[in-house]
Design a protein around this motif. Structure first.
Motif, short mmCIF file in Angstrom:
data_model
loop_
_atom_site.label_atom_id
_atom_site.label_comp_id
_atom_site.label_asym_id
_atom_site.label_seq_id
_atom_site.Cartn_x
_atom_site.Cartn_y
_atom_site.Cartn_z
N LEU A 38 30.10 31.71 74.36
CA LEU A 38 31.52 31.79 74.00
C LEU A 38 32.41 32.39 75.09
O LEU A 38 33.62 32.40 74.93
CB LEU A 38 31.69 32.62 72.72
CG LEU A 38 31.01 32.07 71.47
CD1 LEU A 38 31.18 33.07 70.32
CD2 LEU A 38 31.58 30.72 71.07
N ALA A 42 34.95 36.99 74.22
CA ALA A 42 34.39 36.95 72.87
C ALA A 42 33.11 37.77 72.80
O ALA A 42 32.81 38.38 71.76
CB ALA A 42 34.12 35.51 72.46
N HIS A 83 32.78 31.22 65.25
CA HIS A 83 33.51 30.70 66.42
C HIS A 83 33.03 29.30 66.78
O HIS A 83 33.19 28.85 67.90
CB HIS A 83 33.30 31.63 67.62
CG HIS A 83 33.87 33.00 67.45
ND1 HIS A 83 35.08 33.39 67.97
CD2 HIS A 83 33.39 34.08 66.79
CE1 HIS A 83 35.32 34.65 67.65
NE2 HIS A 83 34.31 35.09 66.93
N GLU A 86 35.45 26.97 68.49
CA GLU A 86 35.75 27.34 69.87
C GLU A 86 34.60 26.96 70.81
O GLU A 86 34.82 26.49 71.92
CB GLU A 86 36.02 28.85 69.98
CG GLU A 86 37.34 29.29 69.37
CD GLU A 86 37.23 29.57 67.87
OE1 GLU A 86 36.21 29.17 67.25
OE2 GLU A 86 38.16 30.19 67.33
N GLU A 87 33.36 27.14 70.33
CA GLU A 87 32.21 26.81 71.16
C GLU A 87 32.15 25.31 71.42
O GLU A 87 31.95 24.86 72.56
CB GLU A 87 30.92 27.28 70.50
CG GLU A 87 29.69 26.96 71.35
CD GLU A 87 28.40 27.43 70.71
OE1 GLU A 87 27.51 27.87 71.45
OE2 GLU A 87 28.26 27.34 69.47
#
Length: 203
Positions: A38, A42, A83, A86-87
């Motif tokens: 990430l 993060a 997340h 986002e990843e």
């Protein structure tokens, strides 16, 4: 004599300050793993939250487990799942452009990044398409250097499920990249995307 993780965990129930030794011992490893997935920003937050969570639920820790490390990575994996979007976005950006801030954290030098990106782009695209469970198993194996048993304990799944997830992920990555193994170059050298697999785990 250095106390084992299990001893420190048990002692921390009556002496909470003993838990700090576990943080010092394992936080760098957790941070590196999360940063690879990430990014460093993060990773700071998730590493802190991983150990805060571990401290709160330390009474539930089963001393019969393989060790504290899989348990901590399991907590981190649950936090990483929050997340997921986002990843996947970062992986798709790397696959599309060959450049991503997370990818830059995988290697230190500019030359290494150029080499890594040439291999990482198709791998990143394939990894982004994996299910969340398969991706967790794959990256714990490839980036945390976990055994099947450790992955099973981290994700709280049977070892047979770990094997199935890794085999499925390998097939998909092999199909996407054309490599003889999803973790190694055809020459046997470790691909920049992931370290060489532990001996015996590809059997």
């Amino acid at each position: 004599m250095t106390d084992s993780d299990a001893v420190l965990m048990a002692a921390s129930l009556d002496e909470p300050e003993r838990f700090a030794v576990l943080f010092d011992r394992h936080a760098p490893t957790i941070h590196r793993y999360v940063a690879r997935r990430l990014g460093r920003d993060a990773a700071d937050d998730i590493t802190a939250e991983t150990f805060l969570t571990a401290f709160r639920i330390r009474a539930r820790y089963d001393s019969g487990r393989a060790g504290v490390r899989p348990w901590l990575h399991g907590i981190a994996a649950k936090l990483i799942s929050r997340h997921r979007r986002e990843e996947v976005k970062a992986l798709r950006l790397l696959a599309r452009t060959g450049h991503d801030p997370v990818a830059e954290s995988w290697t230190d030098s500019a030359d290494d990044r150029v080499t890594a990106q040439s291999v990482s782009r198709p791998l990143a695209k394939a990894v982004a398409k994996l299910s969340e469970g398969d991706r967790h198993a794959l990256l714990l194996f490839a980036w945390a250097d976990f055994t099947y048993q450790e992955i099973a304990e981290a994700l709280d799944i049977p070892v047979g499920t770990v094997r199935s997830r890794l085999n499925r992920a390998r097939r998909k990555l092999r199909s996407a990249t054309g490599l003889l193994s999803p973790f190694t170059e055809p020459t046997g050298q470790a691909a920049p995307f992931a370290p060489h697999t532990p001996e015996g785990d590809l059997a």
